[in-house]
Design a protein around this motif. Structure first.
Motif, mmCIF file in Angstrom:
data_model
loop_
_atom_site.group_PDB
_atom_site.id
_atom_site.type_symbol
_atom_site.label_atom_id
_atom_site.label_comp_id
_atom_site.label_asym_id
_atom_site.label_seq_id
_atom_site.Cartn_x
_atom_site.Cartn_y
_atom_site.Cartn_z
ATOM 1 N N THR A 44 41.042 40.993 52.043
ATOM 2 C CA THR A 44 39.621 41.262 52.215
ATOM 3 C C THR A 44 38.804 40.600 51.117
ATOM 4 O O THR A 44 37.673 40.158 51.350
ATOM 5 N N CYS A 45 39.373 40.512 49.927
ATOM 6 C CA CYS A 45 38.654 39.930 48.787
ATOM 7 C C CYS A 45 38.757 38.409 48.722
ATOM 8 O O CYS A 45 37.934 37.763 48.050
ATOM 9 N N LEU A 46 39.740 37.813 49.362
ATOM 10 C CA LEU A 46 39.954 36.377 49.230
ATOM 11 C C LEU A 46 38.712 35.529 49.545
ATOM 12 O O LEU A 46 38.406 34.590 48.793
ATOM 13 N N PRO A 47 37.964 35.809 50.609
ATOM 14 C CA PRO A 47 36.765 34.988 50.850
ATOM 15 C C PRO A 47 35.776 35.038 49.691
ATOM 16 O O PRO A 47 35.117 34.035 49.386
ATOM 17 N N HIS A 48 35.683 36.182 49.015
ATOM 18 C CA HIS A 48 34.781 36.321 47.869
ATOM 19 C C HIS A 48 35.370 35.637 46.636
ATOM 20 O O HIS A 48 34.632 35.023 45.847
ATOM 21 N N LEU A 49 36.674 35.726 46.461
ATOM 22 C CA LEU A 49 37.315 35.071 45.327
ATOM 23 C C LEU A 49 37.162 33.559 45.411
ATOM 24 O O LEU A 49 37.047 32.883 44.375
ATOM 25 N N ARG A 50 37.144 33.014 46.618
ATOM 26 C CA ARG A 50 36.984 31.570 46.771
ATOM 27 C C ARG A 50 35.612 31.091 46.300
ATOM 28 O O ARG A 50 35.425 29.904 46.013
ATOM 29 N N GLU A 51 34.663 32.009 46.226
ATOM 30 C CA GLU A 51 33.320 31.666 45.764
ATOM 31 C C GLU A 51 33.163 31.850 44.257
ATOM 32 O O GLU A 51 32.124 31.515 43.691
ATOM 33 N N SER A 52 34.201 32.393 43.603
ATOM 34 C CA SER A 52 34.137 32.691 42.176
ATOM 35 C C SER A 52 34.551 31.479 41.340
ATOM 36 O O SER A 52 35.392 30.673 41.747
ATOM 37 N N ALA A 53 33.984 31.385 40.148
ATOM 38 C CA ALA A 53 34.371 30.341 39.202
ATOM 39 C C ALA A 53 35.596 30.737 38.390
ATOM 40 O O ALA A 53 36.194 29.893 37.716
ATOM 41 N N ALA A 54 35.980 32.013 38.450
ATOM 42 C CA ALA A 54 37.120 32.488 37.652
ATOM 43 C C ALA A 54 37.917 33.525 38.439
ATOM 44 O O ALA A 54 38.083 34.666 38.007
ATOM 45 N N PRO A 55 38.445 33.150 39.606
ATOM 46 C CA PRO A 55 39.124 34.143 40.454
ATOM 47 C C PRO A 55 40.527 34.480 39.972
ATOM 48 O O PRO A 55 41.291 33.599 39.555
ATOM 49 N N ALA A 56 40.859 35.771 40.029
ATOM 50 C CA ALA A 56 42.200 36.195 39.623
ATOM 51 C C ALA A 56 42.572 37.487 40.325
ATOM 52 O O ALA A 56 41.718 38.340 40.572
ATOM 53 N N ILE A 57 43.845 37.607 40.648
ATOM 54 C CA ILE A 57 44.408 38.836 41.204
ATOM 55 C C ILE A 57 45.539 39.276 40.285
ATOM 56 O O ILE A 57 46.381 38.459 39.893
ATOM 57 N N VAL A 58 45.539 40.549 39.930
ATOM 58 C CA VAL A 58 46.639 41.109 39.136
ATOM 59 C C VAL A 58 47.191 42.312 39.879
ATOM 60 O O VAL A 58 46.454 43.255 40.182
ATOM 61 N N ASN A 59 48.473 42.260 40.187
ATOM 62 C CA ASN A 59 49.143 43.356 40.884
ATOM 63 C C ASN A 59 49.944 44.189 39.888
ATOM 64 O O ASN A 59 50.565 43.652 38.974
ATOM 65 N N THR A 60 49.929 45.497 40.080
ATOM 66 C CA THR A 60 50.747 46.372 39.245
ATOM 67 C C THR A 60 52.082 46.610 39.942
ATOM 68 O O THR A 60 52.136 47.201 41.017
ATOM 69 N N THR A 61 53.138 46.119 39.331
ATOM 70 C CA THR A 61 54.474 46.377 39.854
ATOM 71 C C THR A 61 55.185 47.349 38.901
ATOM 72 O O THR A 61 54.574 48.279 38.407
ATOM 73 N N SER A 62 56.439 47.153 38.600
ATOM 74 C CA SER A 62 57.177 48.103 37.759
ATOM 75 C C SER A 62 58.486 47.476 37.334
ATOM 76 O O SER A 62 59.012 46.582 38.016
ATOM 77 N N ILE A 63 59.034 47.961 36.241
ATOM 78 C CA ILE A 63 60.377 47.509 35.874
ATOM 79 C C ILE A 63 61.389 47.908 36.938
ATOM 80 O O ILE A 63 62.459 47.322 37.042
ATOM 81 N N ALA A 64 61.024 48.876 37.766
ATOM 82 C CA ALA A 64 61.905 49.282 38.866
ATOM 83 C C ALA A 64 62.072 48.174 39.898
ATOM 84 O O ALA A 64 63.006 48.219 40.703
ATOM 85 N N ALA A 65 61.198 47.168 39.878
ATOM 86 C CA ALA A 65 61.303 46.058 40.826
ATOM 87 C C ALA A 65 62.562 45.237 40.577
ATOM 88 O O ALA A 65 63.170 44.712 41.520
#
Length: 247
Positions: free
Chosen positions: A113-134
């Motif tokens: 849902t955010c990707l179209p807006h991120l493409r318009e950004s000059a500094a787009p970034a996504i950070v996912n929270t995972t775990s050492i359990a991964a």
């Protein structure tokens, strides 16, 4: 020390009303970002919108509200998640569907849902929270580990898919953190004090990770200055995944 290196940027933090998400929201705000918390509960400190990430319509309405309020989306922190305890034979299909729906598909819904807006950004970034359990086998965490393992793989695939667009995708991998969820687990133990001591002892640093430490890593991964960071998993786990300390 705080800076304004995120001034003018808008960061969405899912699950940002408590624990790691709340610490991340505070950290972004301290460095000048506009912060939008998407959570089942309201944030007492930042602009927020009620959102269940397992509901695609709610996600779309929430992101539209962020866009209308702040004018854009630059950073997405996929942090909303739920836990599960048990071996592979102890969790029902209903539990499996629920945890994967929130922990994995929730990130998919918010990201796409955010990707179209991120493409318009000059500094787009996504950070996912995972775990050492991964990537580390933990006792009675089959379902939770599977969900976070999927998030780790999703992060790498998303990073590959969107690197040509300049959208960086990374994940942070916490160890056992001192969060409300862990506190609830401790309260269910026969001896909460002994159980906390056990959790602290299994991390080489001898203590639980703080939400603020994980938040600092999230901010680092999202920082526009770190343009070469993508497809990276940053462990904040007190050495649990990588160290074997022999006493």
């Amino acid at each position: 020390m705080t800076t304004n290196d995120f001034h003018g940027l808008t960061a969405i933090v899912s699950g940002g009303a408590s624990g790691i998400g709340a610490a991340a929201a505070d950290a972004f705000a301290a460095r000048g970002a506009n912060v939008a918390v998407l959570d089942l509960n309201e944030s007492g400190k930042h602009w927020s919108h009620k959102c269940d990430v397992s509901d695609d319509n709610q996600v779309r309405l929430a992101v539209a509200a962020v866009k209308e309020h702040f004018g854009g989306v630059d950073i997405v922190v996929n942090n909303a998640g739920i836990g599960a305890v048990g071996t592979v034979e102890e969790n029902s299909d209903k539990q499996w569907f629920r945890v994967l729906d929130v922990n994995l598909l929730g990130m998919v819904r918010l990201s796409r849902t955010c990707l179209p807006h991120l493409r318009e950004s000059a500094a787009p970034a996504i950070v996912n929270t995972t775990s050492i359990a991964a990537l580390t086998g933990l006792v009675k965490r089959a379902l939770y580990s599977a969900s976070k393992g999927a998030v780790h793989s999703l992060t790498l695939a998303m990073a590959a898919d969107h690197v040509a667009e300049g959208i960086r995708v990374n994940c942070v991998s916490p160890g056992t953190a001192d969060t409300p969820w862990v506190q609830r687990l401790l309260e269910q133990a026969e001896d909460p004090v002994a159980e906390r001591a056990r959790l602290e002892a299994r991390q080489p640093t001898g203590r639980l990770v703080t939400p603020e430490e994980v938040a600092a890593a999230i901010v680092y991964l999202a920082d526009p200055a770190n343009k070469s960071l993508t497809g990276t998993s940053l462990a904040v786990d007190g050495g649990l995944a990588g160290l074997r300390i022999v006493q």
